[in-house]
Design an enzyme around this catalytic site. Sequence first.
Site, PDB file in Angstrom:
ATOM      1  CG  ASN A 109      31.750 -25.640  53.533  1.00  0.00           C
ATOM      2  OD1 ASN A 109      32.881 -26.251  53.753  1.00  0.00           O
ATOM      3  ND2 ASN A 109      31.398 -24.765  54.735  1.00  0.00           N
ATOM      4  CB  THR A 154      -3.348 -50.369  23.548  1.00  0.00           C
ATOM      5  OG1 THR A 154      -4.211 -50.821  23.843  1.00  0.00           O
ATOM      6  CG2 THR A 154      -2.871 -49.226  22.401  1.00  0.00           C
ATOM      7  CG  HIS A 155      -4.461 -52.631  27.738  1.00  0.00           C
ATOM      8  ND1 HIS A 155      -4.173 -51.454  28.998  1.00  0.00           N
ATOM      9  CD2 HIS A 155      -4.753 -51.620  26.781  1.00  0.00           C
ATOM     10  CE1 HIS A 155      -5.350 -50.843  28.774  1.00  0.00           C
ATOM     11  NE2 HIS A 155      -5.737 -50.760  27.296  1.00  0.00           N
ATOM     12  CB  SER A 276      22.558 -70.805  27.431  1.00  0.00           C
ATOM     13  OG  SER A 276      22.737 -71.553  28.783  1.00  0.00           O
ATOM     14  CE  LYS A 282      17.373 -69.027  26.078  1.00  0.00           C
ATOM     15  NZ  LYS A 282      17.426 -68.764  27.092  1.00  0.00           N
ATOM     16  CD  GLU A 289      17.848 -60.496  29.589  1.00  0.00           C
ATOM     17  OE1 GLU A 289      16.807 -61.299  28.567  1.00  0.00           O
ATOM     18  OE2 GLU A 289      18.672 -61.057  30.104  1.00  0.00           O
ATOM     19  CD  GLN A 321      33.546 -36.821  52.370  1.00  0.00           C
ATOM     20  OE1 GLN A 321      34.125 -36.688  52.507  1.00  0.00           O
ATOM     21  NE2 GLN A 321      33.977 -37.954  52.907  1.00  0.00           N
ATOM     22  CE  LYS A 324      32.247 -33.688  46.056  1.00  0.00           C
ATOM     23  NZ  LYS A 324      31.058 -33.443  47.318  1.00  0.00           N
TER      24      LYS A 324
END
Length: 459
Positions: A109, A154-155, A276, A282, A289, A321, A324
């Site tokens: 322990n 903002t927003h 892609s 792409k 991401e 246990q 970890k």
Amino acid sequence: MKLWGGRFEKETSALVEDFHSSISFDQRMYKQDIKGSIAHARMLGDKEIIRPEEAKQIIEGLENILKEIESGQVQFEIGAEDIHMNIEKLLTEKIGSAGKKLHTGRSRNDQVAVDFRLYIREETDAIKDLLGQLISALLDIAEEHVKTWMPGYTHLQKAQPITLAHHLLAYVQMFLRDMGRIEDTRKRLNVSPLGSGALAATTFSLDREAVAVELGFAGVTLNSLDGVSDRDFALEFLGAASIIMMHLSRLCEEIIIWSSGEFGFIVLDDGFSTGSSIMPQKKNPDVAELMRGKTGRVYGDLVALLTVMKGLPLAYNKDMQEDKESVFDAIDTVKKSLIVMEPMLRTMQVQKEKMYLEAKAGFTNATDLADYLAKKNVPFREAHEIVGRLVLECTRRGCGLEDLSIEELREVSGVFDPDLYEAIRIETCVNSRRITGGPAPETALEAIGLCRRILQAKV
């Protein structure tokens, strides 16, 4: 036979062996386990709890086992349950009965508790170094772009003009706070639980302080029950790790948005993008991401351990246990994310002209026009209404505030003078915000210098 098998008449079920064993994941703590055992053995010999020659034999055996593990000569056994029992078994096989004395005055322990603290302590140092490297990268990029004008939001709506330097310096502040949290975590975990025994310490006259000094701890735990059952240090680490990932995720979100065709503020390096399988054109910000996605994984690690610990009575319970794997996963995820973020930022191309054009759009200078009126003794609420009406008119006509003639402006307020056009230039809007924390280039340079000094003091 198990090292604890004297009480038992039957062998452990093979199903239980597999379910019970933690060697598949806790073997990564082999260095910490050996380091802790060497310090414990040295103390046992110094205190003559075991014969000094036995302590010497144990230490040499452990040092040899460490070399063998690192050279790939050791195959851990699932039947020995965990890294602690595996190493003790290897030691006994190597040096004989003296190896059986290593566990004198010690329980698994307090042994696992010290190993776990040592391991997290090393990893907090590594993560702190990686944070420092990321902050240095952000400061270098910011210094190049103190006059790269861009819209602030903002927003997710254009709000006021700022610079790319100012925007990146916001993340510098976040990551500096992360370094502080990591430092605080390290400070609180840096006490040795060795000597706590299973829960009630030991009758042997251990020198806990000497062991703590050898292992680099600042002190020892002051309650044996808490010493073996405390996992606050792991939870605190996971909390700090979760906030680090949250900050990385926010930055990744902006990288993803900025690299889109709709924004076009940056171009990611090919080495940090993917394509892609069907669409030839792409170029996807997959690295950013994935980092954004891995943030949820680290949050899950925190919630998992909080849930494990929430109903446990004192002292140690086998539930613990499960501490970890969550911590190991979070450590791996944070480190990999920090390692990849720095070069992704350093290699991205900033599209300065596009940023500047977008800063001029969306009436980002409207607040400065209201401030212009306020400085001419127009009450700010009246100035706000006046500029709002002008914005509405410009929206109908499809032009900017700077496109209105002085005659048109004076029809709304007679205090307008030709100097207003200079006041609402994007460069003026930014350069005029020189107060501490503002986006003006000279203010940004001062902030960069201060942050470099703060960072230097931390490393």
